[in-house]
Design an enzyme around this catalytic site. Structure first.
Site, PDB file in Angstrom:
ATOM      1  N   ASP A  11      19.400   4.537   4.231  1.00  0.00           N
ATOM      2  CA  ASP A  11      21.116   3.717   4.501  1.00  0.00           C
ATOM      3  C   ASP A  11      21.530   2.126   3.935  1.00  0.00           C
ATOM      4  OD1 ASP A  11      21.988   5.864   5.501  1.00  0.00           O
ATOM      5  OD2 ASP A  11      22.095   5.516   7.531  1.00  0.00           O
TER       6      ASP A  11
ATOM      7  N   LYS B  66      15.497   3.904  12.802  1.00  0.00           N
ATOM      8  CA  LYS B  66      16.131   2.693  13.230  1.00  0.00           C
ATOM      9  C   LYS B  66      14.507   1.659  13.387  1.00  0.00           C
ATOM     10  CE  LYS B  66      19.914   4.789  14.896  1.00  0.00           C
ATOM     11  NZ  LYS B  66      20.432   6.275  14.823  1.00  0.00           N
TER      12      LYS B  66
ATOM     13  N   ARG C 276      32.570   1.345  11.349  1.00  0.00           N
ATOM     14  CA  ARG C 276      31.185   2.237  10.486  1.00  0.00           C
ATOM     15  C   ARG C 276      31.338   3.435   9.814  1.00  0.00           C
ATOM     16  NH1 ARG C 276      31.321   5.631  16.105  1.00  0.00           N
ATOM     17  NH2 ARG C 276      33.498   5.559  15.839  1.00  0.00           N
TER      18      ARG C 276
ATOM     19  N   ASN D 216      16.166   7.319   7.501  1.00  0.00           N
ATOM     20  CA  ASN D 216      17.222   8.846   7.739  1.00  0.00           C
ATOM     21  C   ASN D 216      15.804   9.547   7.684  1.00  0.00           C
ATOM     22  OD1 ASN D 216      19.456   8.199   9.361  1.00  0.00           O
ATOM     23  ND2 ASN D 216      19.553   7.002   7.455  1.00  0.00           N
TER      24      ASN D 216
ATOM     25  N   ARG E  28      29.633   4.609   1.730  1.00  0.00           N
ATOM     26  CA  ARG E  28      30.776   5.101   2.857  1.00  0.00           C
ATOM     27  C   ARG E  28      30.837   4.032   2.832  1.00  0.00           C
ATOM     28  NH1 ARG E  28      25.890   7.627   6.153  1.00  0.00           N
ATOM     29  NH2 ARG E  28      24.714   5.982   4.902  1.00  0.00           N
TER      30      ARG E  28
ATOM     31  N   ARG F  63      24.100   5.406   0.961  1.00  0.00           N
ATOM     32  CA  ARG F  63      23.229   5.955   1.343  1.00  0.00           C
ATOM     33  C   ARG F  63      22.121   6.800  -0.006  1.00  0.00           C
ATOM     34  NH1 ARG F  63      22.385  10.044   4.791  1.00  0.00           N
ATOM     35  NH2 ARG F  63      22.412   8.758   6.813  1.00  0.00           N
TER      36      ARG F  63
ATOM     37  N   GLU G   2      18.083   1.878   8.165  1.00  0.00           N
ATOM     38  CA  GLU G   2      18.042   2.790   8.796  1.00  0.00           C
ATOM     39  C   GLU G   2      18.056   3.067   7.707  1.00  0.00           C
ATOM     40  OE1 GLU G   2      20.010   5.489  10.960  1.00  0.00           O
ATOM     41  OE2 GLU G   2      21.366   3.342  11.894  1.00  0.00           O
TER      42      GLU G   2
ATOM     43  N   LYS H 148      22.847  -1.023  18.689  1.00  0.00           N
ATOM     44  CA  LYS H 148      23.003   0.524  18.625  1.00  0.00           C
ATOM     45  C   LYS H 148      21.271   1.245  19.678  1.00  0.00           C
ATOM     46  CE  LYS H 148      21.383   0.102  13.589  1.00  0.00           C
ATOM     47  NZ  LYS H 148      21.780   0.796  12.448  1.00  0.00           N
TER      48      LYS H 148
END
Length: 329
Positions: free
Chosen positions: A277, A128, A237, A287, A229, A214, A285, A163
């Site tokens: 993301d 993050k 979410r 990842n 997604r 993604r 984000e 978050k």
């Protein structure tokens, strides 16, 4: 004939992975297809003895069989530096145990193993917070312990996303609309009453129509398709683990620009497999621990993303061999 590459994987229990979806399993199958020998470890199998990173590993064979996707051999203890490659694929949470494991893996790297992703990068690149290194790629974002600052951010930006900094799979993500009377308790919960840092971001409504995409980077270069997604009708979410649906799409110009901004820094840090993301053209984000999405994109577009990663690993191994040769001359 050169000896086959010896690859160790550190992961969650292999018995519990989802055969049809697991990205680590795709990586292991791609490595095995090249004749590499596979060895399996969990976090509890790692240790340091007098400065030497060791592992209690089991030989591993993977199968294309939903009823029996792996076979494990007898356990053996060896220095982790004896492996050519160590895949670190343990899922978050990114807690103190995870951090301790990166110290062990860094000692393995110093002893000669190629760790993917690099242990120091796993420690330094919080998924993050690392977005702060690329503010030109991100929507307005605040990382703070101060609940009053969070409330002020909400007043300035309207609907926001809140978050924790250590979670995964959509865990404890909250969307707060203006005037939401739950806001204070959400801030209290995420910061433990002001004792922990949390992150708040401007809500990006494009998630409803375009999903949370993604974008996978292999050694800094983007795979040509992203996995959008799409949140379910009952959830905000865009996480597959939270019930979102994965729909593949070609990268657009903005995706490629974002990858060009971020990819070189990740390549330099030894992060060979990363997932960005992206919502509404903004990175939310980065990842680096155990990105997923490979199996879905492979099926939809007839790709072999794990093979691209093995290509990148082979290039890195060749580079390490060249360095050793020059050093020994």
């Amino acid at each position: 004939m050169p000896s086959p590459v010896r690859l160790a994987v550190v992961m969650d229990p292999i018995d519990e992975v989802k055969f049809a979806k697991d990205t680590t399993l795709a990586m292991l199958r791609a490595a095995q297809a090249r004749g590499w020998s596979l060895h399996y470890l969990e976090l509890a199998d790692l240790r340091l003895r007098d400065g030497v990173a060791e592992g209690s590993a089991r030989p591993l064979t993977v199968h294309d069989d939903a009823a029996r996707w792996h076979t494990l051999g007898e356990r053996h203890v060896s220095p982790l530096g004896d492996f050519d490659v160590i895949l670190m694929r343990k899922d978050p949470p990114f807690d103190t145990e995870y951090i301790y494991s990166t110290y062990i893996l860094e000692r393995a790297e110093l002893a000669g193993a190629l760790v993917v992703n690099r242990a120091r990068g796993l420690r330094d690149i919080n998924e993050k917070v690392y977005t702060a290194w690329f503010p030109q790629c991100c929507a307005p974002t605040l990382v703070t312990r101060d609940m009053a600052e969070m409330a002020a951010f909400a007043r300035a930006h309207g609907t926001i996303v809140c978050k924790p900094l250590h979670g995964m799979g959509g865990h404890s993500i909250f969307v707060l609309a203006p005037g939401d009377k739950n806001a204070r308790v959400v801030f209290e919960t995420l910061t433990d009453g002001g004792q922990r840092f949390a992150i708040v971001q401007r809500y990006l409504p494009e998630i409803v129509s375009g999903g949370d995409s993604r974008v996978l980077l292999v050694d800094g270069e983007p795979v040509p398709y992203a996995l959008a997604r799409m949140p379910s009708a009952e959830d905000n979410r865009g996480n597959l683990a939270a019930g979102a649906t994965g729909v593949g799409r070609p990268l657009n110009e903005r995706d490629r620009w974002l990858a060009a901004q971020i990819g070189p820094a990740l390549r330099e840090a030894g992060m060979l497999f990363v997932g960005l993301d992206v919502i509404g053209g903004f990175v939310t984000e980065i990842n680096v621990t155990s990105p997923t999405g490979v199996r879905e994109l492979d099926r939809q577009f007839n790709l072999d993303i794990a093979a691209l990663l093995m290509d990148a690993i082979e290039r890195r191994l060749a580079g390490l061999a060249d360095k050793r040769t020059r050093r020994d001359r």
